[in-house]
Every structure is written in structure tokens, then in C-alpha cells.
Design a protein around this motif. Structure first.
Motif, PDB file in Angstrom:
ATOM      1  N   TYR A  50      39.278  41.756  49.601  1.00  0.00           N
ATOM      2  CA  TYR A  50      39.804  42.978  48.990  1.00  0.00           C
ATOM      3  C   TYR A  50      39.906  42.819  47.471  1.00  0.00           C
ATOM      4  O   TYR A  50      39.493  43.703  46.714  1.00  0.00           O
ATOM      5  CB  TYR A  50      41.173  43.304  49.589  1.00  0.00           C
ATOM      6  CG  TYR A  50      41.873  44.464  48.924  1.00  0.00           C
ATOM      7  CD1 TYR A  50      41.584  45.778  49.297  1.00  0.00           C
ATOM      8  CD2 TYR A  50      42.818  44.253  47.925  1.00  0.00           C
ATOM      9  CE1 TYR A  50      42.218  46.844  48.679  1.00  0.00           C
ATOM     10  CE2 TYR A  50      43.451  45.315  47.311  1.00  0.00           C
ATOM     11  CZ  TYR A  50      43.155  46.609  47.690  1.00  0.00           C
ATOM     12  OH  TYR A  50      43.782  47.663  47.071  1.00  0.00           O
ATOM     13  N   SER A  51      40.462  41.696  47.025  1.00  0.00           N
ATOM     14  CA  SER A  51      40.638  41.447  45.593  1.00  0.00           C
ATOM     15  C   SER A  51      39.296  41.393  44.865  1.00  0.00           C
ATOM     16  O   SER A  51      39.137  41.989  43.791  1.00  0.00           O
ATOM     17  CB  SER A  51      41.399  40.136  45.397  1.00  0.00           C
ATOM     18  OG  SER A  51      41.492  39.802  44.029  1.00  0.00           O
ATOM     19  N   ASP A  52      38.334  40.690  45.444  1.00  0.00           N
ATOM     20  CA  ASP A  52      37.021  40.570  44.804  1.00  0.00           C
ATOM     21  C   ASP A  52      36.314  41.922  44.716  1.00  0.00           C
ATOM     22  O   ASP A  52      35.648  42.215  43.722  1.00  0.00           O
ATOM     23  CB  ASP A  52      36.151  39.582  45.580  1.00  0.00           C
ATOM     24  CG  ASP A  52      36.559  38.140  45.360  1.00  0.00           C
ATOM     25  OD1 ASP A  52      37.382  37.895  44.466  1.00  0.00           O
ATOM     26  OD2 ASP A  52      36.059  37.264  46.090  1.00  0.00           O
ATOM     27  N   ARG A  62      42.995  45.335  56.191  1.00  0.00           N
ATOM     28  CA  ARG A  62      44.113  44.823  55.381  1.00  0.00           C
ATOM     29  C   ARG A  62      45.405  45.581  55.700  1.00  0.00           C
ATOM     30  O   ARG A  62      46.470  44.971  55.880  1.00  0.00           O
ATOM     31  CB  ARG A  62      43.768  44.960  53.902  1.00  0.00           C
ATOM     32  CG  ARG A  62      44.808  44.423  52.933  1.00  0.00           C
ATOM     33  CD  ARG A  62      44.226  44.415  51.524  1.00  0.00           C
ATOM     34  NE  ARG A  62      45.212  43.963  50.545  1.00  0.00           N
ATOM     35  CZ  ARG A  62      45.976  44.771  49.832  1.00  0.00           C
ATOM     36  NH1 ARG A  62      45.884  46.097  49.985  1.00  0.00           N
ATOM     37  NH2 ARG A  62      46.845  44.281  48.953  1.00  0.00           N
ATOM     38  N   GLN A 112      37.753  44.862  44.489  1.00  0.00           N
ATOM     39  CA  GLN A 112      38.399  45.652  43.443  1.00  0.00           C
ATOM     40  C   GLN A 112      37.892  45.234  42.061  1.00  0.00           C
ATOM     41  O   GLN A 112      37.681  46.074  41.183  1.00  0.00           O
ATOM     42  CB  GLN A 112      39.920  45.486  43.524  1.00  0.00           C
ATOM     43  CG  GLN A 112      40.549  45.996  44.817  1.00  0.00           C
ATOM     44  CD  GLN A 112      40.167  47.436  45.127  1.00  0.00           C
ATOM     45  OE1 GLN A 112      40.275  48.316  44.268  1.00  0.00           O
ATOM     46  NE2 GLN A 112      39.717  47.678  46.351  1.00  0.00           N
ATOM     47  N   LYS A 113      37.690  43.945  41.865  1.00  0.00           N
ATOM     48  CA  LYS A 113      37.146  43.453  40.598  1.00  0.00           C
ATOM     49  C   LYS A 113      35.726  43.969  40.388  1.00  0.00           C
ATOM     50  O   LYS A 113      35.347  44.343  39.275  1.00  0.00           O
ATOM     51  CB  LYS A 113      37.154  41.930  40.573  1.00  0.00           C
ATOM     52  CG  LYS A 113      38.533  41.305  40.526  1.00  0.00           C
ATOM     53  CD  LYS A 113      38.442  39.785  40.603  1.00  0.00           C
ATOM     54  CE  LYS A 113      39.821  39.142  40.668  1.00  0.00           C
ATOM     55  NZ  LYS A 113      39.724  37.666  40.845  1.00  0.00           N
ATOM     56  N   GLU A 149      42.365  39.208  52.208  1.00  0.00           N
ATOM     57  CA  GLU A 149      42.987  39.453  50.910  1.00  0.00           C
ATOM     58  C   GLU A 149      42.030  39.100  49.769  1.00  0.00           C
ATOM     59  O   GLU A 149      41.928  39.826  48.778  1.00  0.00           O
ATOM     60  CB  GLU A 149      44.278  38.646  50.782  1.00  0.00           C
ATOM     61  CG  GLU A 149      45.442  39.203  51.573  1.00  0.00           C
ATOM     62  CD  GLU A 149      45.873  40.581  51.067  1.00  0.00           C
ATOM     63  OE1 GLU A 149      45.734  40.866  49.863  1.00  0.00           O
ATOM     64  OE2 GLU A 149      46.368  41.377  51.894  1.00  0.00           O
ATOM     65  N   LYS A 150      41.326  37.992  49.904  1.00  0.00           N
ATOM     66  CA  LYS A 150      40.362  37.582  48.882  1.00  0.00           C
ATOM     67  C   LYS A 150      39.209  38.589  48.802  1.00  0.00           C
ATOM     68  O   LYS A 150      38.769  38.961  47.709  1.00  0.00           O
ATOM     69  CB  LYS A 150      39.826  36.194  49.241  1.00  0.00           C
ATOM     70  CG  LYS A 150      38.652  35.703  48.400  1.00  0.00           C
ATOM     71  CD  LYS A 150      39.078  35.312  47.000  1.00  0.00           C
ATOM     72  CE  LYS A 150      38.055  34.412  46.316  1.00  0.00           C
ATOM     73  NZ  LYS A 150      36.658  34.836  46.434  1.00  0.00           N
ATOM     74  N   SER A 171      44.041  35.363  54.728  1.00  0.00           N
ATOM     75  CA  SER A 171      43.705  34.939  53.361  1.00  0.00           C
ATOM     76  C   SER A 171      42.315  35.411  52.978  1.00  0.00           C
ATOM     77  O   SER A 171      42.081  35.838  51.836  1.00  0.00           O
ATOM     78  CB  SER A 171      43.781  33.411  53.257  1.00  0.00           C
ATOM     79  OG  SER A 171      45.090  32.957  53.494  1.00  0.00           O
ATOM     80  N   ASP A 205      39.812  47.881  53.563  1.00  0.00           N
ATOM     81  CA  ASP A 205      41.109  48.542  53.358  1.00  0.00           C
ATOM     82  C   ASP A 205      41.863  48.692  54.678  1.00  0.00           C
ATOM     83  O   ASP A 205      43.064  48.412  54.763  1.00  0.00           O
ATOM     84  CB  ASP A 205      40.907  49.914  52.725  1.00  0.00           C
ATOM     85  CG  ASP A 205      40.693  49.846  51.225  1.00  0.00           C
ATOM     86  OD1 ASP A 205      40.888  48.754  50.653  1.00  0.00           O
ATOM     87  OD2 ASP A 205      40.334  50.870  50.625  1.00  0.00           O
TER      88      ASP A 205
END
Length: 376
Positions: free
Chosen positions: A302-304, A256, A306-307, A299-300, A296, A253
């Protein structure tokens, strides 16, 4: 391992075991130590240059701070050791020191066959085990056992470094947590704390970040951010959380947000905490496209994450963790869990209402149902 019905504790335990599965094990660490001590002995026995010189050899990087991870799809580890030569760098040309190390190593038939000269190190390839990057360094000033100058033989300059100082800086931050979340879980239920639970959350989080990086950049490893960049940022943005998952999320976090708010379009410097004049991210200045790859990746990541936080059910969580940190590591973690259940079942396995595995004669325990952790 902890066998628990509590989802958070279960995730924490699995993350720790996955990181452990990818790290340098004790057997290989012993081989590494034997290898670099043999190199030191060979240099010290040199009749021409090093024979009368005091030499200290020690690991640097991930080995020294407990964050080793095996490269994705390979069995070998990439490891660094410093050859600290007790000569003043001001009295020698950098290429002289480097060439003397190369000469002496090549006089040994075994080393000659496995050596490869790089810009700042000699790589020794112990096939199927590890690549050992031997980095020579000289004293900057007398009586300073931390600050060293490393020869860059291609550019013919000295580069200032401080691996011991960096190690001390990092470990001081990591050790702010006296008891990890897992240690407390073991202790609260009067279970002997296993070694894997003792490694600090910062160390485990960095291992997991590097594991994800190795997978993400598997096809283009030349685009991957260096471990020293990820490690330094992680330590700088660490807030002392006692759990791996909180540490991991907090670090990602903050990195980012740091990028989005301050540096969305241009790279930033990362001063070496042990040697502020050194920019650990200088490669971004020379190759700004690497900074774009770094953004990149964050960001990936962070996204993973969260999933993974929002996942429903063991199967979805398993697939996400395999994708982020590697299928082999996940399988090894699950195998360790299954082995623990099978061993304890024959000993009268039981589980507390909290979900922690204990002996069946413990108070308020419930019998454990058969489970292979593979849905069988």
C-alpha cells in the motif's frame, strides 16, 4: 506497445508489459504441455496399476487462470498439474494412490533422476525451465469431473479440492471486463490491439502483486503468503475496474481495510469458493506468525503504491517500479518500448495530440522526437 504522452496510459502500458515480461511465455508453455502429456502417457502405459484406469491431466493454479510469474532471481517457474485418476477415493487409501504414482514415475529413468516426493505431490525438476508439481487426485463421486480428493501421504488422509471449479470461478470474475483500458486505447486510435493488452486487469494485478511479494520475501520465501491466498482475496475484492492500476489499488485498499477493521490481531479464514469446507488460509492457524508477515506485506505494498502515484518524473517512477516489480521486468518493458519506436520511426512515425503513436500520414499528427527512454 502504446507510445503516449498521457501519464496514466503510459503507466498502464508499462505495468502490462512488466507483468508480461515475468509470465510464462508461449514457448515455455508448449514445453510444459508436452511434459505433462508425456507423464500422462507414461502412467497410462503402466501394466500394473494405471493401465486400465482412465486418467485426465490438466494444469491447476496460476497456469490455468493466466497469472503465472517467474520467481524472483530464478529462471525456473513453479507449476502444478493434476493427475485426475478416475477411481473413487473411498475405495483406496490415500497413501496407496500416492505410492503408485511415485512407483510408476520412478520406473522411468528420466523421471527417477528428477523426482522428489513431497507431502501432496511429486516434484519433477526440469532444470533451467520449470519445477512441475504432479498432484494426484481421485474422484469423490461418480460423474463429478470437478471435485477430487488429493492424498496427503504424510498425514495419510484425503484432502478435498476442486481445481476446475476454482478456475471457472476466477475466470468468470476476471472476464466481467469485456474491454480493458488498454484495448480501448488501441481501438480508439485505430491501432491493432496487441495480445499483451488483452489480458484482464485482475490477472495483471495479481501478477504484479505476486511479483512484489517475490521481491519482498526474497530472503525469507518461507514467510511469503501463498499465491492461492493472494489470488482468492484479489478476486473476492475486485470491483470490475477496466484498468490495471485501478484494479491493483482497489484490491490492496480493500484487503488492507479488511485487516484493519476486522482482523488486526488474529487471522481470518479464506474458504475455497469452489469448495467452501476448505480453508485456503489454514496455515495461518498453525503458524500465526505468517499472518503477521502477510499484514506487513500488505502495508508495504500500500505504501509503495501511494509513493508511485505521487511520483514526479520518469526517473523517480522508474526506481519505484523497479523496487516493487523487479528491475529485469522494467528493463524488458522499456526495451520493448524502444524497439517499437525504432521500428516505427523508419516507417514514418507520428503521434497524435493525445500521445498515441500512429502513421505519419494520419490527420492531426505530430512528428516524434528521437527518444531512447533511457535519458540519452
Amino acid at each position: 506497445m502504446l507510445i503516449t504522452s498521457d501519464a496514466y496510459t503510459q503507466l498502464e502500458d508499462t505495468l502490462a508489459k512488466m507483468a508480461e515480461a515475468a509470465e510464462l511465455d508461449q514457448t515455455r508453455w508448449n514445453r510444459l504441455k508436452t511434459a505433462y502429456e508425456a507423464i500422462s502417457k507414461w502412467l497410462s502405459e503402466d501394466p500394473d496399476f494405471f493401465g486400465e484406469v482412465e486418467i485426465e491431466i490438466y494444469p491447476q493454479g496460476s497456469v490455468s487462470i493466466g497469472t503465472t510469474t517467474k520467481p524472483y532471481g530464478r529462471t525456473e517457474f513453479d507449476l502444478d498439474v493434476i493427475i485426475h485418476i478416475k477411481l473413487l477415493s473411498s475405495n483406496h487409501q490415500p497413501e496407496t494412490i500416492f505410492n503408485e504414482v511415485v512407483r510408476r514415475l520412478n520406473e522411468n529413468e528420466t523421471y527417477q533422476k528428477m523426482s522428489e516426493s513431497k507431502s501432496r505431490c511429486v516434484r519433477l525438476n526440469y532444470k533451467g525451465d520449470f519445477h512441475l508439481d504432479v498432484v494426484p487426485g481421485c474422484m469423490v463421486v461418480i460423474h463429478d469431473n470437478e471435485l477430487i480428493d488429493i492424498p496427503d501421504q504424510k498425514r495419510k488422509i484425503w484432502l478435498r479440492s476442486c481445481p476446475k471449479g476454482y478456475q471457472s470461478w476466477f475466470l468468470e470474475i476476471a472476464n466481467k471486463v469485456q474491454l480493458t483500458f488498454l484495448e480501448k486505447a488501441f481501438s480508439a486510435n485505430k491501432i491493432e490491439i496487441e495480445e499483451y493488452a488483452k489480458k484482464k486487469p485482475l490477472q495483471r494485478a495479481i501478477q504484479l502483486i505476486k511479483m512484489d511479494r517475490n521481491i519482498y520475501f526474497n530472503k525469507h520465501p518461507e514467510h511469503a503468503p501463498a499465491s492461492i491466498i493472494l489470488t482468492t482475496l484479489a478476486a473476492q475484492f475486485y470491483d470490475g475496474q477496466p484498468s490495471i492500476s485501478e484494479t491493483f489499488e482497489g484490491i490492496i485498499d480493500k484487503i488492507r481495510n479488511h485487516i484493519k477493521i476486522l482482523y488486526p490481531n488474529r487471522p481470518f479464514e479464506i474458504p475455497n469458493p469452489a469448495n467452501p469446507s476448505e480453508n485456503l488460509a489454514d496455515v495461518w492457524e498453525d503458524k500465526p506468525e505468517l499472518y503477521s508477515h502477510f499484514i506487513s506485506f500488505i502495508e508495504k505494498l500500500y505504501s509503495d503504491w501511494q509513493k508511485l502515484k505521487k511520483s514526479h518524473g520518469i526517473e523517480e517512477e522508474a526506481e519505484l517500479m523497479k523496487g516493487m516489480f523487479g528491475e529485469d521486468s522494467y528493463i524488458k518493458a522499456m526495451e520493448a518500448k524502444a524497439d517499437m519506436v525504432n521500428k516505427r520511426r523508419g516507417q514514418g512515425l507520428a503521434i497524435l495530440p493525445s500521445g498515441i503513436m500512429i502513421d505519419s500520414h494520419a490527420e492531426k499528427s505530430l512528428p516524434v522526437k528521437p527518444n531512447t527512454f533511457y535519458g540519452d
